[in-house]
Design an enzyme around this catalytic site. Structure first.
Site, short mmCIF file in Angstrom:
data_model
loop_
_atom_site.label_atom_id
_atom_site.label_comp_id
_atom_site.label_asym_id
_atom_site.label_seq_id
_atom_site.Cartn_x
_atom_site.Cartn_y
_atom_site.Cartn_z
N THR B 187 -0.32 1.57 -6.62
CA THR B 187 -1.48 1.06 -6.00
C THR B 187 -2.79 2.00 -6.28
O THR B 187 -2.66 3.16 -6.07
CB THR B 187 -1.13 0.84 -4.51
OG1 THR B 187 -0.78 2.39 -3.86
CG2 THR B 187 0.06 -0.08 -4.29
N GLU B 331 2.09 -4.65 -3.46
CA GLU B 331 3.39 -4.79 -3.05
C GLU B 331 4.12 -6.13 -3.01
O GLU B 331 5.35 -6.09 -2.37
CB GLU B 331 3.24 -4.12 -1.59
CG GLU B 331 3.04 -2.50 -1.51
CD GLU B 331 1.48 -2.39 -1.76
OE1 GLU B 331 0.74 -3.01 -2.00
OE2 GLU B 331 0.99 -1.32 -1.30
N LYS B 444 -13.81 -2.11 15.99
CA LYS B 444 -13.21 -2.24 17.39
C LYS B 444 -14.34 -1.85 18.28
O LYS B 444 -14.49 -0.84 18.60
CB LYS B 444 -12.07 -1.05 17.31
CG LYS B 444 -10.74 -1.40 16.64
CD LYS B 444 -10.58 -0.39 15.55
CE LYS B 444 -9.38 -0.91 14.70
NZ LYS B 444 -9.36 -0.39 13.34
N TRP B 449 -12.20 -6.99 18.84
CA TRP B 449 -12.36 -6.82 17.20
C TRP B 449 -13.38 -7.74 16.62
O TRP B 449 -13.48 -8.88 17.04
CB TRP B 449 -11.01 -7.30 16.43
CG TRP B 449 -9.79 -6.17 16.64
CD1 TRP B 449 -9.95 -4.93 17.19
CD2 TRP B 449 -8.42 -6.46 16.10
NE1 TRP B 449 -8.69 -4.61 17.06
CE2 TRP B 449 -7.76 -4.92 16.63
CE3 TRP B 449 -7.71 -7.53 15.30
CZ2 TRP B 449 -6.44 -4.90 16.14
CZ3 TRP B 449 -6.53 -7.09 14.88
CH2 TRP B 449 -5.73 -5.76 15.25
#
Lengths: 551, 551
Positions: B187, B331, B444, B449
Site C-alpha cells: 500500500t 487490501e 469532527k 461528523w
C-alpha cells in the site's frame, strides 16, 4: 510462503445470508395451480430457513452429517430446505421422485436418511415405501395432500409449517470446512446400483459463481428464471444457489409441469429465462402451436440433459426464445459446458453451428478426449473420443455408504482422478464440445464408429417424423449396425425408403452409415429424467418384439 | 463427512491454461506510441509465459517463494510476468513506479526481491536505486530504453527477449496449495512504512470469477477492455486474470497515459470498456472537449480509486460512456463493491442516486459498520460508521518481512479478523455502500461528523471550480472545522462568499457544516495514485503557508 489473505470458507450459509440481506426483496414465486401464486421474498426464505434449521436441530435432533432427504417438487419450501440443511452442517439428500419405488428404497437406505421432508402431493408415492426405509425416523409434510396416508407408519410425522412456526428467525450458522459434504444426489443409473455423488460447500459455491458469469447463464436481478429442471435433479443445475448470489427472481412450477400450466405461468409471471430438458420444451411448443400465448418475456432458455434437436431450436428461435445448450451430468454439479457462440461468430453463418454444440468449457472445467486405445486425442473438431473432465465441482468418487470407503470404479474415474463421462465427442480448437453419442450407444460398425445421435437428428428433421431413436443391433458381417426406430406424426404416410432417401440427401449421412433395419414405434421409451431409454429398445429388438423392415 | 468431489486447487496456472487454449485467439494489444500497436494472442502470451518461467528457473535460478518484482507499465510482457511468476510457484511483486524513490528502495528490500523485470523506459528511475537494493541479483529489461544506464551496476542484466528466446513453449506448472502466496502489492501508505499485502492463488482466482459475474464488470469475448488502471496497482483490479477466464480482449496503454494518446487509442482500437481512476478520466474529458474524437465504442467505464464527481459522471453519460463506480483497496484485491443499480431503479429517478454510491457488495464480500464507540450500526442508509469487510479475497494481515510474523495492527484488523477499511460511510438496506469520508479525513466538529467529501463534491459542482479539497483544521470552540481549498477555473472571478452561498443553496449542505475558512490554491496535491493528498494541505495550513480568508 502463505498469503496474508483472510481464511474464509466458501459456505452455503454465506450464499443464504448474502441473498436474504443484499437481495432480500427478490422473490421465489411458486405456482399453486389456482389463484395467485405464492410469493416469498429472499428475506422471508432466509428467516424461514433459519426456523427450519432450529426445528431440525431442536425438535428432530438432526446433528452434523445427518442426512435429511427431500421428496419435493420445485417450490419455496424446497429452496428453504436447500439452504437450511447444509448451512446447519447436515447433508441435503434430494430424492428423484421419478425413480422406480425399489430404487428409491435402495437409495434412502444406502444414504441412511434420518428425515424425509415431503410434499403432501407425493405422499401416495412415499407412504408405501416407508415400511422399507430402515433409517427414517421423521417425515415432515409440506403443502396440500392427504395426510391420512401416513397413518400407522412407524415414523414421527410433522407438519412443516407447525414445526417451524415458533422458531427464531436467525441461526448462528457454524463455520464448517468448505470441503465438507453439503448435498447428495444419486445418479439414475440404468445399470447396476445407483451411485451417490456428494457435493461440498466449496463445489456448490464455486459452481454458483460460474453459473452467474456473463458467458454462462448470466442472469441479473432484473431477470426471473422459470426453473423447470427439478430440484431433485443435480441441484436444479445450481440455479437456486446462483440466484441468491445475484438476486435473480425464481419462478417454481411445483407439480404443474404439463405444457398448459407452463404456458400459463410464462404468460402471467413473465419469466425472462427458463431451464429445462428438451422433452418438456417439445411439449410446450406443441401447446403454444395449438393455443398461442404471450410468451414474449421469455428470451433465453437453457437446455440441458440431452441435446436440443436443431428443428426444435429453430422453432423456439422463431418464437423469440433463444435456446442455449448446456452440457453436464450429476457428477459435474452439473455445469460442464455452455453454448454461447464466440463473438466473432455472432451474426454470421457459423453462429447456429456453434449453438448446436454442447458448448464451451468455462474456466474451472478442464477437458481431454481419450481414444479407444487410451490415447489423448487433439482438439481439432474431428477426433472423437471419450470426454474426461477435471475441476473443483467435478466428482472424483462415489459415496460408498456409511463407514465404507468411497467408490472409484475404473470405468468412471481415470487413474489420475479425472471423471470419465461416458460421452463420446469432439472438441474444437476453441474449446467447443460436440457430443456425438454415449460411449455405450455408439454403433461400432466394421471398425468405425457411427453416431446414433447424428442419425436421430437427421431423421427428426424430416417433417413427418415426431421422434426417432437409433440403436446398435448385432450384425454378422459388420459387428453392429444401426436400427432406426421411428415415431411418425399423426396422419403421416412416409415409408422407410423415403426416410432413408431423406437421410442420404446432400450427404447429410454417409452412405455406409445409413440404417438397413427400420421399425415404427408408438413412442420412444424414456428414462426417469426424460432421456431416450435405448436399453429398452435394444432389449425389445433382442426379444423379437419389434416388427423390423429390412431395406 | 467429506464430499466426493475432486480436490482441484484454484491456481493461476489454470487461468493461464484456460485462456491460452479456449480463448487462444483473444488478444492483448499494447499501444506503442507510433505505428501499429503490438498485438499478441492469448495463445502467444501462454507460450511466452512458459518460456519466461523456464528462463527464470533455469537461467536465473528462481525457486519457490522467491520474489520477482516488476517495474513496468501495462503491456503484454507485464501480463506474461503476471502469469509466469505465480504459476511457476514464485511470487510476483508489482512495484508502484509513482512512489518516491526512498519508498521503492524500502519496499524492494522489505520484500527481498531477487529479480526485477523492468521496462526500458523506466531505467532512469531504476538505475539510481540499484546500489540500495540489497537482495536484487538480476535485472531483466523489456522494451525500448537506454540500457547504458545500467552499466556498472552490481547486478546481472538480461534482455527479456533474449532470455526467453530459445525456451520451451510449455511448462509443467506445479500443483500448489491454493493458499500459497501468488503476488504481493504494498500500500502507498501516507503514514508509516508501506504495508505489503500478499494475495494467494485462491484469492486471485475467486476475485477473477467475481469480476466476470454479470452484475460485476460482466465482460465477454466480444469486449475489448482498455486497462488504464496500472498493473502495479492491485493487480490492475483483477482484469488481466479475469480476462483470461472469459477471453475479453485487453488494450494496454503502456506509458502513454496522457489524454491525447488515450483518446487516440480509443478512437483507433475501439475498446468497449475502460477501467481508470477519476483524475485520468477528467483529463480525457478535457481533451475530448478540445478535440472531439469518435469514442462511440466505449460504452462502459469502471471508475474506482476514488469517487467520480457527479458532474463528471454526467459529462461522460452525455458522451455515451456510462460510468460505473467500484470501490476497493489494495487490501480487498480490490473489488469490494460495484454500483450496478438494482433492476427496479433502472430508468427511474432513483437510478442516478444508486450510481453515485460506491455500489453493492457482491457475494463473497461481507460488510459491517462500526460506530465511534465500537458498536455495530444498522444498514439503514443513515447511520455512518467505519466500514469493515470480510471475505476470501480480503487481507487479514500484512507481510512482516522474511522470517517475521505477519502484522495485524489493531487499527487495520478487528479482533475477529475483519479488515477495518478506514472508510466511513453508510449502507442501505439493499446493501449499497455510500462512503462519506476516510476515517482520518472526517471533520469532527462539536461531537458531530462533517464529511469533507460531501463539501468537495458540492463545491466541484460549481461551474467556476476546477478542483476543491476540504480538510479538518483545529478550532478552539468546535474541536475541528472544515477548511475549503479551491482551484478556480482560468479566468474565474468567483469569490468565497458566492461559493459559500452556492453551498448553502437549496439545503445542499447544512448551515452548521459550511466552512468559514477558505483559500485559493493552484492545484490539489495528489498521492502517487492520483488521490487528493490532504495530509499535505493540513501540513501547509499548520505551517501557516496558506493564505486564509475567514468568512
Amino acid at each position: 510462503m502463505l498469503s496474508t489473505m483472510q481464511d474464509v470458507p466458501l459456505l452455503i450459509s454465506r450464499i443464504l445470508t448474502h441473498g436474504s440481506t443484499i437481495h432480500g426483496s427478490s422473490q421465489v414465486i411458486t405456482w399453486t395451480g389456482e389463484g395467485d401464486p405464492q410469493r416469498r421474498s429472499f428475506a422471508e426464505i432466509g428467516a424461514r430457513a433459519a426456523r427450519l434449521a432450529h426445528a431440525l436441530r431442536d425438535d428432530l435432533g438432526v446433528r452434523d452429517d445427518d442426512r435429511v432427504a427431500t421428496l419435493m417438487w420445485n417450490n419455496a419450501e424446497h429452496v428453504e430446505a436447500y439452504y437450511a440443511i447444509p448451512a446447519m452442517g447436515a447433508i441435503l439428500h434430494t430424492l428423484n421422485l421419478r425413480l422406480p419405488p425399489e430404487q428409491l428404497v435402495w437409495i434412502v437406505n444406502h444414504a441412511a436418511d434420518r428425515v424425509v421432508i415431503a410434499n403432501g402431493s407425493l405422499l401416495p408415492l412415499l407412504a408405501p415405501l416407508l415400511p422399507h426405509l430402515k433409517s427414517v425416523e421423521h417425515v415432515v409434510v409440506s403443502g396440500p395432500g392427504d395426510r391420512s396416508l401416513l397413518e400407522g407408519a412407524a415414523v414421527q410425522v410433522h407438519e412443516y409449517e407447525d414445526l417451524i412456526a415458533d422458531k427464531p428467525e436467525s441461526y448462528d450458522w457454524p463455520e464448517l470446512d468448505e470441503r465438507q459434504a453439503a448435498a447428495m444426489c444419486y445418479t439414475s443409473g440404468t445399470t447396476g446400483d445407483p451411485k451417490g455423488v456428494i457435493y461440498s460447500h466449496r463445489s456448490i459455491y464455486l459452481h454458483s459463481m460460474q453459473v452467474n458469469m456473463t458467458q454462462s447463464m448470466g442472469l441479473t436481478d432484473g431477470d426471473t428464471s422459470l426453473v423447470v429442471v427439478p430440484q431433485f435433479h443435480v441441484n436444479a443445475w445450481g440455479l437456486p444457489h446462483a440466484m441468491f448470489m445475484t438476486g435473480v427472481n425464481v419462478l417454481m412450477p411445483d407439480r404443474f409441469l404439463q405444457p398448459a400450466p407452463l404456458a400459463e405461468m410464462i404468460e402471467s409471471e413473465r419469466p425472462t429465462h427458463a431451464a429445462a430438458v428438451p422433452t418438456i420444451w417439445q411439449g410446450l411448443l406443441a401447446e403454444l402451436t395449438a393455443k398461442p400465448r404471450d410468451v414474449s418475456s421469455l428470451t433465453q432458455v437453457t437446455i440441458g440433459g440431452s441435446a436440443c434437436p436443431p428443428a426444435l431450436m429453430k422453432a423456439f428461435d422463431a418464437l423469440g426464445m433463444r435456446v442455449c445448450h448446456a452440457w453436464g451430468m450429476t457428477e459435474t454439479s452439473p455445469l460442464g459446458t455452455i453454448a454461447r457462440p464466440p463473438a466473432h461468430a455472432v451474426g454470421t453463418d457459423e453462429e447456429f453451428g456453434y449453438r448446436l454444440t454442447q458448448g464451451r468449457f468455462p474456466a474451472g472445467v478442464e477437458a481431454r478426449l481419450t481414444g479407444p486405445g487410451g490415447e489423448r486425442l487433439p482438439w481439432d473438431g474431428e477426433s472423437a473420443g471419450e470426454l474426461e473432465v477435471r475441476g473443483p465441482w467435478i466428482a472424483g468418487a462415489y459415496y460408498g455408504g456409511q463407514g465404507a470407503e468411497v467408490l472409484r470404479p475404473a470405468d468412471k474415474f481415470s487413474e489420475d482422478g479425472w471423471l470419465k463421462t461416458g460421452d463420446v465427442g469432439t472438441i474444437s480448437a476453441d474449446g467447443f464440445l460436440t457430443l456425438t453419442d454415449r460411449a455405450k450407444d455408439v454403433i461400432k460398425s466394421g471398425g468405425e464408429w457411427i453416431s446414433s445421435v447424428d442419425l436421430e437428428n437427421a431423421l427428426m428433421a424430416h417433417p413427418e417424423v415426431a421422434e426417432a431413436a437409433v440403436v446398435a443391433v448385432p450384425d454378422d458381417k459388420w459387428g453392429e449396425r444401426p436400427l432406426a426406430t421411428v415415431v411418425l406424426k399423426e396422419g403421416s404416410g412416409a415409408d422407410f425408403a423415403s426416410l432413408r432417401a431423406f437421410l442420404a440427401e446432400e450427404g447429410k449421412i454417409a452412405k455406409w452409415q445409413l440404417p438397413e433395419r427400420w421399425t415404427i414405434i408408438e413412442s420412444v421409451p424414456k428414462t426417469s429424467v426424460g432421456k431416450f431409454d435405448k436399453k429398452v429398445l435394444r432389449r425389445q429388438y433382442a426379444a423379437g418384439e419389434l416388427d423390423i423392415t429390412q431395406l
